[in-house]
Structures are given as structure tokens and as C-alpha cells.
Motif scaffolding. Structure first.
Motif, PDB file in Angstrom:
ATOM      1  N   LEU A  38      -8.135  52.517 -58.035  1.00  0.00           N
ATOM      2  CA  LEU A  38      -7.819  51.521 -57.237  1.00  0.00           C
ATOM      3  C   LEU A  38      -6.389  51.460 -56.406  1.00  0.00           C
ATOM      4  N   VAL A  39      -5.555  51.186 -57.447  1.00  0.00           N
ATOM      5  CA  VAL A  39      -4.020  50.683 -56.644  1.00  0.00           C
ATOM      6  C   VAL A  39      -3.350  51.675 -55.792  1.00  0.00           C
ATOM      7  N   TYR A  40      -3.616  52.857 -56.096  1.00  0.00           N
ATOM      8  CA  TYR A  40      -2.865  53.985 -55.037  1.00  0.00           C
ATOM      9  C   TYR A  40      -3.758  55.010 -53.952  1.00  0.00           C
ATOM     10  N   GLN A  41      -3.860  53.662 -53.020  1.00  0.00           N
ATOM     11  CA  GLN A  41      -5.039  54.296 -51.794  1.00  0.00           C
ATOM     12  C   GLN A  41      -4.049  54.569 -50.678  1.00  0.00           C
ATOM     13  N   PRO A  42      -4.108  54.953 -50.298  1.00  0.00           N
ATOM     14  CA  PRO A  42      -3.367  55.031 -48.907  1.00  0.00           C
ATOM     15  C   PRO A  42      -3.160  53.931 -47.633  1.00  0.00           C
ATOM     16  N   GLU A  43      -4.557  53.642 -48.058  1.00  0.00           N
ATOM     17  CA  GLU A  43      -5.017  51.911 -47.437  1.00  0.00           C
ATOM     18  C   GLU A  43      -5.232  50.840 -47.997  1.00  0.00           C
ATOM     19  N   ASP A  44      -5.571  49.633 -47.245  1.00  0.00           N
ATOM     20  CA  ASP A  44      -5.808  48.702 -48.340  1.00  0.00           C
ATOM     21  C   ASP A  44      -7.099  48.935 -49.303  1.00  0.00           C
ATOM     22  N   ILE A  45      -7.039  48.056 -50.486  1.00  0.00           N
ATOM     23  CA  ILE A  45      -7.722  49.097 -51.654  1.00  0.00           C
ATOM     24  C   ILE A  45      -9.550  48.708 -51.027  1.00  0.00           C
ATOM     25  N   GLN A  46      -9.420  47.383 -50.698  1.00  0.00           N
ATOM     26  CA  GLN A  46     -11.478  47.702 -50.300  1.00  0.00           C
ATOM     27  C   GLN A  46     -11.731  48.540 -48.819  1.00  0.00           C
ATOM     28  N   TYR A  47     -10.253  49.659 -48.543  1.00  0.00           N
ATOM     29  CA  TYR A  47     -10.784  50.567 -47.712  1.00  0.00           C
ATOM     30  C   TYR A  47     -10.786  51.396 -48.479  1.00  0.00           C
ATOM     31  N   CYS A  48     -11.235  51.804 -49.503  1.00  0.00           N
ATOM     32  CA  CYS A  48     -11.472  53.126 -50.842  1.00  0.00           C
ATOM     33  C   CYS A  48     -12.399  53.434 -50.357  1.00  0.00           C
ATOM     34  N   THR A  49     -13.185  54.468 -50.575  1.00  0.00           N
ATOM     35  CA  THR A  49     -14.134  55.498 -50.561  1.00  0.00           C
ATOM     36  C   THR A  49     -15.705  54.659 -51.637  1.00  0.00           C
ATOM     37  N   LEU A  50     -16.204  54.569 -51.890  1.00  0.00           N
ATOM     38  CA  LEU A  50     -17.670  54.060 -53.319  1.00  0.00           C
ATOM     39  C   LEU A  50     -17.301  55.081 -53.525  1.00  0.00           C
ATOM     40  N   SER A  51     -16.797  56.788 -53.663  1.00  0.00           N
ATOM     41  CA  SER A  51     -17.084  57.347 -54.755  1.00  0.00           C
ATOM     42  C   SER A  51     -15.441  57.159 -56.089  1.00  0.00           C
ATOM     43  N   THR A  52     -14.670  56.738 -55.004  1.00  0.00           N
ATOM     44  CA  THR A  52     -13.399  55.984 -56.072  1.00  0.00           C
ATOM     45  C   THR A  52     -13.574  55.025 -56.741  1.00  0.00           C
ATOM     46  N   ALA A  53     -14.733  54.254 -56.052  1.00  0.00           N
ATOM     47  CA  ALA A  53     -14.745  53.082 -56.633  1.00  0.00           C
ATOM     48  C   ALA A  53     -15.700  52.902 -57.649  1.00  0.00           C
ATOM     49  N   GLN A  54     -17.015  54.024 -57.836  1.00  0.00           N
ATOM     50  CA  GLN A  54     -17.733  54.141 -58.861  1.00  0.00           C
ATOM     51  C   GLN A  54     -16.797  55.040 -59.885  1.00  0.00           C
ATOM     52  N   LYS A  55     -15.491  55.902 -59.647  1.00  0.00           N
ATOM     53  CA  LYS A  55     -15.095  56.422 -60.650  1.00  0.00           C
ATOM     54  C   LYS A  55     -14.130  55.047 -61.543  1.00  0.00           C
ATOM     55  N   ALA A  56     -13.962  54.590 -61.462  1.00  0.00           N
ATOM     56  CA  ALA A  56     -13.191  53.602 -61.585  1.00  0.00           C
ATOM     57  C   ALA A  56     -14.070  51.916 -62.110  1.00  0.00           C
ATOM     58  N   GLU A  57     -15.221  52.152 -61.740  1.00  0.00           N
ATOM     59  CA  GLU A  57     -16.236  51.594 -62.945  1.00  0.00           C
ATOM     60  C   GLU A  57     -17.161  51.903 -63.641  1.00  0.00           C
ATOM     61  N   ASP A  58     -16.781  53.311 -63.290  1.00  0.00           N
ATOM     62  CA  ASP A  58     -17.263  54.639 -64.529  1.00  0.00           C
ATOM     63  C   ASP A  58     -16.602  54.124 -65.662  1.00  0.00           C
ATOM     64  N   LEU A  59     -15.281  53.748 -65.486  1.00  0.00           N
ATOM     65  CA  LEU A  59     -14.423  54.107 -67.023  1.00  0.00           C
ATOM     66  C   LEU A  59     -14.594  52.674 -67.297  1.00  0.00           C
ATOM     67  N   ILE A  60     -14.997  52.308 -67.015  1.00  0.00           N
ATOM     68  CA  ILE A  60     -14.850  50.568 -67.452  1.00  0.00           C
ATOM     69  C   ILE A  60     -16.539  49.687 -68.220  1.00  0.00           C
ATOM     70  N   ALA A  61     -17.565  51.081 -67.417  1.00  0.00           N
ATOM     71  CA  ALA A  61     -19.043  50.073 -67.272  1.00  0.00           C
ATOM     72  C   ALA A  61     -19.033  49.907 -69.167  1.00  0.00           C
ATOM     73  N   ALA A  62     -18.859  49.832 -69.801  1.00  0.00           N
ATOM     74  CA  ALA A  62     -19.155  50.078 -71.156  1.00  0.00           C
ATOM     75  C   ALA A  62     -18.665  48.607 -72.023  1.00  0.00           C
ATOM     76  N   GLU A  63     -17.783  47.975 -70.895  1.00  0.00           N
ATOM     77  CA  GLU A  63     -16.566  47.256 -71.589  1.00  0.00           C
ATOM     78  C   GLU A  63     -16.807  45.603 -71.233  1.00  0.00           C
ATOM     79  N   THR A  64     -16.475  44.687 -72.059  1.00  0.00           N
ATOM     80  CA  THR A  64     -16.729  43.457 -70.971  1.00  0.00           C
ATOM     81  C   THR A  64     -15.148  42.059 -71.631  1.00  0.00           C
ATOM     82  N   GLU A  65     -15.155  41.482 -71.015  1.00  0.00           N
ATOM     83  CA  GLU A  65     -13.667  40.588 -71.016  1.00  0.00           C
ATOM     84  C   GLU A  65     -13.481  40.765 -72.631  1.00  0.00           C
TER      85      GLU A  65
END
Length: 97
Positions: A38-65
Motif C-alpha cells: 500500500l505504501v509504495y504507490q505512485p499516488e495516494d494510497i487511497q488511489y491504489c487499485t482494488l487488486s493491490t488492496a485485495q493482495k494486501a488484505e489477502d496477506l493478513i486475512a487470517a490474522e487478528t490484532e
């Protein structure tokens, strides 16, 4: 804007703790990978693609705080920030690829 958001959750000491882990547990490595996607985006993080956000979410989906806190307390802050940003991207629809 995203750099300001990171500063709210993170300080140099927390990053130093994470950086000092010679062999971080898998859960901590996954949290950091999701964060970096998420951090290494050419623009603001909120404007990354949904697929990038999904990849990030998939990496941590099984975790909790709690599951992260057991391994490395400071990684919880990165996890919270990452999940928050993923939700923001999903809500905004993300940047079109």
C-alpha cells in the motif's frame, strides 16, 4: 496524505523494533508485506487499485490484532493502519487500472 496517517500510528521506535527482527515471524513479515504494497504507490494510497488492496488484505486475512500482538506488539500498529487503508480503498473504489 498517507505519510501523515502513518505518523499517527507509527513512530521511529516502533519501526526500529520491527526492523531489528533478524528473522521475523511469518505473521509479522506478512503484515509488513501488506503494508508495503500500500505504501509504495505512485499516488495516494487511497488511489491504489482494488487488486493491490485485495493482495494486501489477502496477506493478513487470517490474522487478528491478538494473533499479531502475541508475536510482536509493534506490528499491531502496522496491521491496524493497513486494514484501515484497505477499507478506505474498497470504499472509494480504488484507482482504475
Amino acid at each position: 496524505m498517507h505519510r501523515i496517517c502513518i505518523c499517527i500510528f507509527m513512530d521511529k521506535k516502533k519501526f526500529a523494533t520491527l526492523k531489528s527482527l533478524a528473522a521475523p515471524p511469518t505473521v509479522v513479515a506478512d503484515v509488513m508485506k501488506a503494508f508495503l504494497l500500500l505504501v509504495y504507490q505512485p499516488e495516494d494510497i487511497q488511489y491504489c487499485t482494488l487488486s493491490t488492496a485485495q493482495k494486501a488484505e489477502d496477506l493478513i486475512a487470517a490474522e487478528t490484532e491478538e494473533s499479531i500482538k502475541v508475536k510482536c506488539f509493534d506490528a499491531v500498529y502496522v496491521y491496524k493502519w493497513t486494514t484501515s487503508m484497505v477499507e478506505n480503498v474498497k470504499a472509494s473504489g480504488g484507482r482504475k487500472a
